[in-house]
Design a protein around this motif. Structure first.
Motif, PDB file in Angstrom:
ATOM      1  N   ILE A 299     -30.169 -22.695  -4.582  1.00 21.28           N
ATOM      2  CA  ILE A 299     -31.571 -22.259  -4.569  1.00 21.28           C
ATOM      3  C   ILE A 299     -31.926 -21.550  -5.875  1.00 21.28           C
ATOM      4  CG2 ILE A 299     -33.217 -20.684  -3.460  1.00 21.28           C
ATOM      5  CD1 ILE A 299     -31.804 -21.297  -0.809  1.00 21.28           C
ATOM      6  N   GLY A 300     -30.994 -20.804  -6.420  1.00 21.66           N
ATOM      7  CA  GLY A 300     -31.275 -20.004  -7.607  1.00 21.66           C
ATOM      8  C   GLY A 300     -31.093 -20.722  -8.935  1.00 21.66           C
ATOM      9  N   GLN A 301     -30.730 -22.018  -8.917  1.00 15.71           N
ATOM     10  CA  GLN A 301     -30.460 -22.731 -10.169  1.00 15.71           C
ATOM     11  C   GLN A 301     -31.741 -23.254 -10.821  1.00 15.71           C
ATOM     12  OE1 GLN A 301     -27.318 -22.857 -11.585  1.00 15.71           O
ATOM     13  NE2 GLN A 301     -26.936 -21.474  -9.864  1.00 15.71           N
ATOM     14  N   ASP A 302     -31.766 -23.210 -12.148  1.00 13.93           N
ATOM     15  CA  ASP A 302     -32.850 -23.841 -12.898  1.00 13.93           C
ATOM     16  C   ASP A 302     -32.374 -25.112 -13.586  1.00 13.93           C
ATOM     17  OD1 ASP A 302     -35.559 -23.902 -13.846  1.00 13.93           O
ATOM     18  OD2 ASP A 302     -34.800 -23.341 -15.828  1.00 13.93           O
ATOM     19  N   ASP A 303     -31.067 -25.327 -13.618  1.00 14.35           N
ATOM     20  CA  ASP A 303     -30.489 -26.549 -14.184  1.00 14.35           C
ATOM     21  C   ASP A 303     -30.260 -27.540 -13.038  1.00 14.35           C
ATOM     22  OD1 ASP A 303     -28.226 -28.421 -14.928  1.00 14.35           O
ATOM     23  OD2 ASP A 303     -28.480 -27.398 -16.853  1.00 14.35           O
ATOM     24  N   ILE A 304     -30.865 -28.713 -13.139  1.00  8.87           N
ATOM     25  CA  ILE A 304     -30.804 -29.681 -12.041  1.00  8.87           C
ATOM     26  C   ILE A 304     -29.370 -30.096 -11.740  1.00  8.87           C
ATOM     27  CG2 ILE A 304     -31.523 -31.975 -11.282  1.00  8.87           C
ATOM     28  CD1 ILE A 304     -34.009 -31.672 -13.019  1.00  8.87           C
ATOM     29  N   ARG A 305     -28.578 -30.302 -12.767  1.00  6.17           N
ATOM     30  CA  ARG A 305     -27.201 -30.782 -12.565  1.00  6.17           C
ATOM     31  C   ARG A 305     -26.354 -29.728 -11.874  1.00  6.17           C
ATOM     32  NH1 ARG A 305     -26.736 -32.235 -18.821  1.00  6.17           N
ATOM     33  NH2 ARG A 305     -27.404 -30.075 -18.759  1.00  6.17           N
ATOM     34  N   ARG A 306     -26.526 -28.471 -12.240  1.00 12.16           N
ATOM     35  CA  ARG A 306     -25.775 -27.401 -11.577  1.00 12.16           C
ATOM     36  C   ARG A 306     -26.259 -27.226 -10.139  1.00 12.16           C
ATOM     37  NH1 ARG A 306     -22.649 -24.048 -14.725  1.00 12.16           N
ATOM     38  NH2 ARG A 306     -22.935 -22.328 -13.255  1.00 12.16           N
ATOM     39  N   LEU A 307     -27.547 -27.438  -9.912  1.00  9.51           N
ATOM     40  CA  LEU A 307     -28.061 -27.365  -8.542  1.00  9.51           C
ATOM     41  C   LEU A 307     -27.348 -28.381  -7.651  1.00  9.51           C
ATOM     42  CD1 LEU A 307     -31.741 -27.043  -7.420  1.00  9.51           C
ATOM     43  CD2 LEU A 307     -30.323 -28.829  -6.432  1.00  9.51           C
ATOM     44  N   ILE A 308     -27.243 -29.623  -8.125  1.00  9.97           N
ATOM     45  CA  ILE A 308     -26.579 -30.654  -7.325  1.00  9.97           C
ATOM     46  C   ILE A 308     -25.105 -30.307  -7.123  1.00  9.97           C
ATOM     47  CG2 ILE A 308     -26.005 -33.107  -7.194  1.00  9.97           C
ATOM     48  CD1 ILE A 308     -28.481 -33.653  -8.924  1.00  9.97           C
ATOM     49  N   ALA A 309     -24.481 -29.734  -8.141  1.00 13.32           N
ATOM     50  CA  ALA A 309     -23.075 -29.345  -8.016  1.00 13.32           C
ATOM     51  C   ALA A 309     -22.901 -28.302  -6.914  1.00 13.32           C
ATOM     52  CB  ALA A 309     -22.559 -28.806  -9.348  1.00 13.32           C
ATOM     53  N   PHE A 310     -23.785 -27.310  -6.873  1.00 10.89           N
ATOM     54  CA  PHE A 310     -23.661 -26.281  -5.840  1.00 10.89           C
ATOM     55  C   PHE A 310     -24.000 -26.829  -4.457  1.00 10.89           C
ATOM     56  CE2 PHE A 310     -23.895 -23.102  -9.356  1.00 10.89           C
ATOM     57  CZ  PHE A 310     -22.743 -22.403  -9.024  1.00 10.89           C
ATOM     58  N   ILE A 422     -28.272 -25.788   6.913  1.00 13.64           N
ATOM     59  CA  ILE A 422     -29.298 -26.830   6.987  1.00 13.64           C
ATOM     60  C   ILE A 422     -30.648 -26.271   6.536  1.00 13.64           C
ATOM     61  CG2 ILE A 422     -30.483 -28.419   8.541  1.00 13.64           C
ATOM     62  CD1 ILE A 422     -27.998 -28.413  10.294  1.00 13.64           C
ATOM     63  N   VAL A 423     -30.954 -25.052   6.976  1.00 13.57           N
ATOM     64  CA  VAL A 423     -32.213 -24.414   6.584  1.00 13.57           C
ATOM     65  C   VAL A 423     -32.236 -24.176   5.076  1.00 13.57           C
ATOM     66  CG1 VAL A 423     -33.702 -22.406   6.917  1.00 13.57           C
ATOM     67  CG2 VAL A 423     -32.382 -23.318   8.846  1.00 13.57           C
ATOM     68  N   LEU A 424     -31.138 -23.675   4.548  1.00 16.95           N
ATOM     69  CA  LEU A 424     -31.071 -23.413   3.109  1.00 16.95           C
ATOM     70  C   LEU A 424     -31.143 -24.704   2.307  1.00 16.95           C
ATOM     71  CD1 LEU A 424     -28.290 -20.655   3.137  1.00 16.95           C
ATOM     72  CD2 LEU A 424     -30.760 -20.334   2.890  1.00 16.95           C
ATOM     73  N   ALA A 425     -30.575 -25.788   2.850  1.00 17.01           N
ATOM     74  CA  ALA A 425     -30.638 -27.077   2.157  1.00 17.01           C
ATOM     75  C   ALA A 425     -32.082 -27.534   1.995  1.00 17.01           C
ATOM     76  CB  ALA A 425     -29.827 -28.124   2.912  1.00 17.01           C
ATOM     77  N   ALA A 426     -32.874 -27.321   3.039  1.00 17.62           N
ATOM     78  CA  ALA A 426     -34.293 -27.678   2.947  1.00 17.62           C
ATOM     79  C   ALA A 426     -34.971 -26.911   1.819  1.00 17.62           C
ATOM     80  CB  ALA A 426     -34.986 -27.406   4.276  1.00 17.62           C
ATOM     81  N   LEU A 427     -34.570 -25.660   1.634  1.00 15.96           N
ATOM     82  CA  LEU A 427     -35.175 -24.849   0.572  1.00 15.96           C
ATOM     83  C   LEU A 427     -34.805 -25.367  -0.809  1.00 15.96           C
ATOM     84  CD1 LEU A 427     -34.716 -21.215   1.968  1.00 15.96           C
ATOM     85  CD2 LEU A 427     -36.848 -22.493   1.730  1.00 15.96           C
ATOM     86  N   TYR A 428     -33.497 -25.568  -1.067  1.00 17.28           N
ATOM     87  CA  TYR A 428     -33.123 -25.921  -2.433  1.00 17.28           C
ATOM     88  C   TYR A 428     -33.582 -27.321  -2.817  1.00 17.28           C
ATOM     89  CZ  TYR A 428     -28.663 -27.825  -0.436  1.00 17.28           C
ATOM     90  OH  TYR A 428     -27.701 -28.491   0.280  1.00 17.28           O
ATOM     91  N   ILE A 429     -33.685 -28.229  -1.863  1.00 14.47           N
ATOM     92  CA  ILE A 429     -34.150 -29.573  -2.194  1.00 14.47           C
ATOM     93  C   ILE A 429     -35.667 -29.609  -2.351  1.00 14.47           C
ATOM     94  CG2 ILE A 429     -34.442 -31.913  -1.293  1.00 14.47           C
ATOM     95  CD1 ILE A 429     -31.698 -31.410  -2.493  1.00 14.47           C
TER      96      ILE A 429
END
Length: 514
Positions: A299-310, A422-429
């Motif tokens: 949720i806190g990432q600004d880099d798309i690639r690092r977001l997917i990694a997390f 699952i709830v957090l996944a909805a947020l970061y995506i």
């Protein structure tokens, strides 16, 4: 024999590419050869699948030959439902990656041969690891996958690729050394109890003793927890994925990292059932932490690639939770999750890689309003993102539901906390999608053109499978379930009785009566 040919084909293709002259203008020939080899490998995988009996829980398509007689090592291969599923995933994703990689911008265009050769090498070594039934052979292939990935990250990645490649290598080498210590321990025990052997069937019959079994288990588990990756041994992944090319990230996260979770089922649980049961409470806690921690950091990432990694750290938490909940439902869900996560993460890495290449930036804040000028790209990103958050009707939902349902019968607190993922996944995506695709078109984003026919062709198989398996996962489960039943039988654990309001009320009344 078919498994040997299957693993050898991409290795042979890699050697051919490596020997081709590095001439200017020869890149198209190299790309054509690589794609053709990967499609031949996929065809061979389908032949192996046709020969595989999904109703059998044992190993099939086996081949065993003496390799190093001095310490009992064999060239032994075979697959059960789990192995054939992951081999199929590997052979499906590799052509997708290679077709998408045709447009990758490399530091030196003359290095295209090496880039594609290393990718084919990853495919061949991963197939070998998924089919190895000798512990020493598995270890060799497990470690060998580090070589092509190291060069793919270190030679073709971003500006900090050297740091990311070295960190990736050190973490995984340390894990491999711990597993090697356990391999040596197995040799000592097997040689004392008869002829030394690393064959899985022979090792399962060893009398290890409680202390020895637990120590050997820890060596294997440490290697697989780093590879998977499991909190707190995950920190190499965001750096590696953040610097690697999209195709490299797909092969690393969607294929090679699955060797870790595959190893947990086949080698950790299969060889050390008592130790796996002993360690399961701690591993379940770490898996739940991975689910929540990975999602929060995404949720806190600004880099798309690092977001997917997390997000993958979070998803691997679900897989490991399903394995060590020790129910047939959760373990079948975990295996299916390996396949489905591979598809959804591949689609995410590839479509965002196209976005990043065209925008010249991986920062989420540098995008905005892209759906106005690239509707097909926006639609593919939406489907890939929704599959990553396990939307019903898309493939990961079924596997995530099975993991949680199976875990609930074993541990209500673990399942309840994991559900928050699952709830957090909805947020970061959805936050990522909203910031990149909707709103006014941001300055600089006008260069993000829509998907080209080649890119559509590369992404379509993954999207089609994500949708198809969301509605009809039964063929996959038919192949997986008998193997899971065999694993559960070896462990000696049965499914706990279902929790119902009637049984809970009855238990409460009995306690009150006493």
């Amino acid at each position: 024999m078919i498994l040997t040919i299957l693993a050898a084909t991409p290795i042979a293709g890699a050697l051919i590419l490596a020997l081709l002259p590095r001439e200017s203008g020869s890149q198209l020939r190299a790309k054509t050869i690589a794609l053709a080899v990967s499609l031949i490998t996929l065809a061979l995988a389908l032949v192996a699948l046709a020969q595989f009996d999904p109703e059998s829980g044992g190993y099939q398509l086996t081949s065993t030959h003496e390799w190093i007689s001095a310490f009992g090592a064999h060239y032994a291969v075979g697959v059960n439902g789990i192995g054939i599923t992951l081999i199929l995933l590997t052979t499906i994703l590799t052509p997708i990656v290679l077709l998408a990689a045709i447009g990758d911008r490399l530091p030196d265009p003359r290095s295209t041969n090496a880039y594609l050769a290393w990718m084919l090498a990853v495919e061949g070594l991963a197939i070998g690891a998924f089919s190895a039934t000798d512990a020493f052979l598995f270890y060799v292939l497990f470690e060998a996958t580090l070589i092509p990935l190291y060069f793919l990250i270190g030679s073709f990645g971003g500006p900090h690729r050297s740091y990311a490649a070295v960190k990736f290598l050190i973490y995984n080498l340390v894990g491999g050394l711990l597993m090697l210590a356990s391999i040596v321990g197995l040799y000592v025990v097997s040689s004392r109890q008869g002829d030394a052997s690393y064959l899985l069937a022979d090792l399962q019959g060893l009398d290890l003793g409680q202390t020895t079994e637990r120590l050997l288990f820890l060596g294997f588990m440490a290697a697989f927890a780093i590879k998977a990756p499991l909190f707190p041994l995950h920190t190499w992944l965001p750096d590696a994925a953040g610097q690697a090319t999209p195709g490299t990230s797909v092969l690393m996260v969607s294929v090679v990292d699955k060797i870790g979770t595959f190893g947990m089922i086949i080698w950790c649980v299969g060889l050390f059932p008592e130790a796996a049961d002993w360690a399961s409470p701690v591993i379940i806690v770490l898996a739940v932490i991975s689910i929540i921690y990975g999602a929060l950091l995404a949720i806190g990432q600004d880099d798309i690639r690092r977001l997917i990694a997390f997000t993958s750290v979070s998803h691997f938490g679900f897989i490991i939770l399903g394995i060590f909940a020790f129910t047939t439902t959760s373990m079948a869900g975990a295996t299916l999750y390996m396949f489905n996560h591979g598809l959804s993460t591949a689609a995410l890495f590839l479509v965002t890689g196209i976005m990043i290449a065209r925008r010249g930036s991986a920062r989420i804040g540098d995008f905005g309003g892209v759906q106005k000028i690239a509707p097909i790209l926006s639609g593919v990103l939406l489907i890939a993102g929704l599959s990553s958050l396990s939307l019903p009707g898309l493939a990961p939902f079924v596997s995530e539901f099975l993991v949680l349902a199976g875990t609930f019968t074993r541990s209500i607190p673990a399942a309840a906390v994991a559900t928050l993922g699952i709830v957090l996944a909805a947020l970061y995506i959805l936050i990522m999608y909203q910031r990149t695709m909707t709103g006014p078109l941001q300055p600089g984003s006008e260069g993000v053109t829509d998907l080209e026919p080649r890119e559509i062709a590369a992404l379509t198989p993954a999207i089609v499978l994500i949708v198809a398996l969301g509605f009809f996962p039964q063929p996959m489960l038919n192949a997986i379930s008998p193997a899971i039943d065999t694993v559960m039988s070896n462990v000696g654990k049965g499914d706990p009785p279902p929790r119902t309001p009637t049984t809970i009320d009855t238990s409460a009344e009995e306690e009150g009566g006493h």
